[in-house]
Design a protein around this motif. Sequence first.
Motif, short mmCIF file in Angstrom:
data_model
loop_
_atom_site.label_atom_id
_atom_site.label_comp_id
_atom_site.label_asym_id
_atom_site.label_seq_id
_atom_site.Cartn_x
_atom_site.Cartn_y
_atom_site.Cartn_z
N ASP A 129 0.26 -3.36 0.10
CA ASP A 129 -0.68 -4.03 -0.89
C ASP A 129 -0.72 -5.47 -0.34
N GLY A 130 -2.35 -5.79 -0.93
CA GLY A 130 -2.58 -7.30 -0.92
C GLY A 130 -4.10 -7.34 -1.30
N ARG A 131 -4.74 -8.62 -0.56
CA ARG A 131 -6.08 -8.58 -0.81
C ARG A 131 -7.03 -8.08 0.18
N ASP A 132 -6.55 -8.30 1.67
CA ASP A 132 -7.31 -8.00 2.81
C ASP A 132 -6.90 -7.05 3.71
N ILE A 133 -6.19 -6.14 3.17
CA ILE A 133 -5.63 -5.08 3.99
C ILE A 133 -6.57 -4.07 4.57
N GLY A 134 -7.44 -3.56 3.54
CA GLY A 134 -8.48 -2.51 4.20
C GLY A 134 -9.66 -3.41 4.76
N THR A 135 -9.92 -4.67 4.53
CA THR A 135 -10.74 -5.49 5.40
C THR A 135 -10.74 -6.20 6.46
N HIS A 136 -9.43 -6.58 6.73
CA HIS A 136 -8.80 -7.27 7.60
C HIS A 136 -7.66 -6.81 8.59
N VAL A 137 -6.81 -6.51 7.59
CA VAL A 137 -5.51 -6.09 8.52
C VAL A 137 -5.47 -4.89 8.91
N PHE A 138 -5.98 -3.91 8.08
CA PHE A 138 -5.98 -2.63 8.63
C PHE A 138 -7.61 -1.94 8.41
N PRO A 139 -8.53 -2.40 9.23
CA PRO A 139 -10.00 -1.98 8.92
C PRO A 139 -10.05 -0.52 9.04
N LYS A 140 -9.19 0.09 9.87
CA LYS A 140 -9.28 1.58 10.30
C LYS A 140 -8.46 2.35 9.55
N ALA A 141 -7.73 1.82 8.41
CA ALA A 141 -6.62 2.57 7.56
C ALA A 141 -7.43 3.83 7.08
N GLN A 142 -6.61 4.88 7.22
CA GLN A 142 -6.96 6.09 6.81
C GLN A 142 -7.44 6.36 5.45
N VAL A 143 -6.84 5.63 4.59
CA VAL A 143 -6.86 5.56 3.21
C VAL A 143 -7.11 4.13 2.53
N LYS A 144 -8.04 3.70 1.98
CA LYS A 144 -7.95 2.36 1.27
C LYS A 144 -8.29 2.75 -0.20
N LEU A 145 -7.37 1.98 -1.08
CA LEU A 145 -7.69 2.17 -2.51
C LEU A 145 -7.97 0.64 -2.92
N PHE A 146 -8.80 0.66 -4.04
CA PHE A 146 -9.02 -0.81 -4.44
C PHE A 146 -8.72 -0.81 -6.16
N ILE A 147 -7.80 -1.56 -6.24
CA ILE A 147 -7.34 -1.38 -7.87
C ILE A 147 -7.97 -2.49 -8.44
N VAL A 148 -8.65 -2.19 -9.68
CA VAL A 148 -9.18 -3.01 -10.74
C VAL A 148 -8.63 -2.80 -12.17
N ALA A 149 -8.69 -3.88 -12.89
CA ALA A 149 -8.32 -3.56 -14.37
C ALA A 149 -9.21 -4.59 -15.20
N ASP A 150 -9.41 -4.57 -16.18
CA ASP A 150 -10.09 -5.62 -17.29
C ASP A 150 -9.06 -6.76 -17.37
N PRO A 151 -9.72 -7.94 -17.03
CA PRO A 151 -8.98 -9.20 -17.06
C PRO A 151 -8.04 -9.40 -18.31
N GLN A 152 -8.75 -8.91 -19.36
CA GLN A 152 -8.07 -9.00 -20.85
C GLN A 152 -6.78 -7.86 -20.83
N VAL A 153 -6.98 -6.79 -20.32
CA VAL A 153 -5.87 -5.76 -20.32
C VAL A 153 -4.69 -6.22 -19.07
N ARG A 154 -5.05 -7.00 -18.03
CA ARG A 154 -4.31 -7.61 -17.23
C ARG A 154 -3.34 -8.63 -17.77
N ALA A 155 -4.23 -9.55 -18.41
CA ALA A 155 -3.15 -10.63 -19.09
C ALA A 155 -2.37 -10.32 -20.36
N GLU A 156 -2.84 -9.01 -21.02
CA GLU A 156 -1.69 -8.56 -21.85
C GLU A 156 -0.66 -8.10 -21.36
#
Length: 228
Positions: A129-156
């Motif tokens: 996990d990280g910020r650039d794993i699917g774009t730079h570290v492993f651009p050919k990764a077999q599976v790429k997940l991008f996790i998002v959540a509402d900033p308000q929910v993350r802050a809570e």
Amino acid sequence: MSEYYQIAVDGFSSCGKSTLARQIGEVLHITYIDSGAMYRAAALLALRNNCIINEKLQPECFRPVLQKADIQFHKSTNHLLLNGDDVEEEIRQHEVADNVSEVASHGFVRTLLMQLQRNYSHTSSIVMDGRDIGTHVFPKAQVKLFIVADPQVRAERRFRELQEKNSSSTFEQVLDNIQKRDKLDQSREVAPLRKADDAIEIDNSHLTRKEQLEKAIRIINEKLEDKQ
Ligand code: DC
């Protein structure tokens, strides 16, 4: 398909990436690597060697220190080892958190850590996990997940965690910190946070951890079957 596969889990700060990636590692019995911990270890090393002056990393001071450093994970505890010492607790402290974005914005730091991160893929299947794993570290990764959540929910969520640790931070401070980190991560010149074109987005604002894991495992199984 090569013998080993890679699963990239990228996303914003405090959106539960590490928890999800660790769970995926457990379910699939593959190695889990927390790339953020490696950037935190680099920041700790820079602080210990006085290579940060007025909040700015001094490359001429830090480059030789980092080149000599030994950064790896303990085989059984998975704790971060810096030059052989367990620094798992220290890298989660405020001083490191306050300086890690600056350290992680330097190309020479990213190049060196990326090499270490890639080495893990030579000996086993991994979820990282990280910020650039699917774009730079492993651009050919077999599976790429991008996790998002509402900033308000993350802050809570983060605020609740901090309250359990008796922190004095207010909700507004936590929300402000999350929004600032989002901006820094996305606007960084080198390897900014960006969803890879072939990444699948999971918005976990309204998902429990269990639901999120089930969804991720479903996506991973489908992707790995497709690639066989
Ligand atoms: O995931 P985390 O909060 O432990 O990450 C710590 C810092 O490291 C965060 O400021 C972003 C940076 N980071 C990065 O630039 N690239 C990565 N692959 C992982 C983390």
